[in-house]
Scaffold this active site. Sequence first.
Site, PDB file in Angstrom:
ATOM      1  N   GLU A 133       0.818  -1.215   0.000  1.00  0.00           N
ATOM      2  CA  GLU A 133       0.000   0.000   0.000  1.00  0.00           C
ATOM      3  C   GLU A 133       0.848   1.259   0.000  1.00  0.00           C
ATOM      4  O   GLU A 133       0.513   2.263  -0.616  1.00  0.00           O
ATOM      5  CB  GLU A 133      -0.939   0.015   1.209  1.00  0.00           C
ATOM      6  N   THR A 186      -4.171  10.011  -2.622  1.00  0.00           N
ATOM      7  CA  THR A 186      -3.863  10.034  -1.185  1.00  0.00           C
ATOM      8  C   THR A 186      -2.580  10.810  -0.889  1.00  0.00           C
ATOM      9  O   THR A 186      -2.541  11.619   0.044  1.00  0.00           O
ATOM     10  CB  THR A 186      -3.733   8.593  -0.650  1.00  0.00           C
TER      11      THR A 186
HETATM   12  N1  HSE Z   1      -5.488   7.614   6.919  1.00  0.00           N
HETATM   13  C1  HSE Z   1      -5.082   7.851   5.566  1.00  0.00           C
HETATM   14  C2  HSE Z   1      -5.247   9.312   5.246  1.00  0.00           C
HETATM   15  C3  HSE Z   1      -5.917   6.994   4.669  1.00  0.00           C
HETATM   16  O1  HSE Z   1      -6.232   9.910   5.698  1.00  0.00           O
HETATM   17  O2  HSE Z   1      -4.390   9.864   4.555  1.00  0.00           O
HETATM   18  C4  HSE Z   1      -5.833   7.282   3.211  1.00  0.00           C
HETATM   19  O3  HSE Z   1      -6.991   6.802   2.541  1.00  0.00           O
END
Ligand code: HSE
Length: 313
Positions: A133, A186
């Site tokens: 990931e 992300t």
């Molecule tokens: N916790 C991570 C973020 C998850 O908020 O960047 C990414 O989907």
Amino acid sequence: MDKKTVFSAKAPASISNLGPGFDCLGLALHGWHDTVRVKLTDAPDYQVTFNPAGAWSGPTNPKANTASVSVMHVAEVSGYEGGAHIEIHKGIHAGSGLGSSAASAVAGALAMNLALGGRLAKHDLIDSCLAGESVVSGAKHGDNVIPSLMGGIVLVEPGNPLVFRRIAVPGNLHLAVILPSIEVLTHQARSILPHHVDLHVASVWASRLGQLVDAIHSEDVSRIGHLVMSDEIVEPIRATLLAPYHDIKMAALSGGAKGCALSGSGPAMFAVCDSAQIASDVATRMQLACSKHGIKSLIRSDSVNQTGATKTD
Ligand code: HSE
């Protein structure tokens, strides 16, 4: 070593953060999943293909693909020196905020472990999934990977994702989920976040996270309220990437949802409801609010997937 059979596994989409639980709280869904098929080969290299029937196709360079990095990590841990052909069927669109890269990494690790005789327990695959990931998200945070792998609602320590706890899932916890047709990557959504946080803001945040976990753990959805699910550090900044954010949230809350937040880094959002009927109505309201901005969306009413990733035929 079985080099004739194709081994297949699927892993569900997930919602991370859940409001105030940035990088430490996540849950698995039923609604969407990725499937990875692995066939071992004599040649010691890895080939990646995407099933054209899937929702998306990504990189086929094995070092840049979440599923193959995860597969190769399982191979290394298992002492396997051959190669594999990896086919990915994306049921979760990348950049959705629904743990797409995590699901591919998880399905890849599980399928490779099956191909190698299934010697590793699910728990032993976490490192491999995180390695996969992180190729896309740029960080090993575990709040998508672990729910997708293990199922349920998971509280995880961001600095050490191997430290995690599954929390009891309230029987009447229903979710309305909306996926606007916008892509939010992300690593970009992480790059805009603050590095330092005011102490008072941090203590309010900690209190809300504690209250949210306590409400979930007590299996009392009625104690999850709009404020308990609010986050004033991460979400206001990320909301700027999603024009309908405030309207979707208002639509959910006025429709009877207990709380509403971004799913991970967005653009997906989710609302917590205490009945399947309310979740279904709320999802429709969220979609209407999104469409007023000229943005199409997919919606689902869903519940927590307690099983996580599984072998498939
Ligand atoms: N916790 C991570 C973020 C998850 O908020 O960047 C990414 O989907």
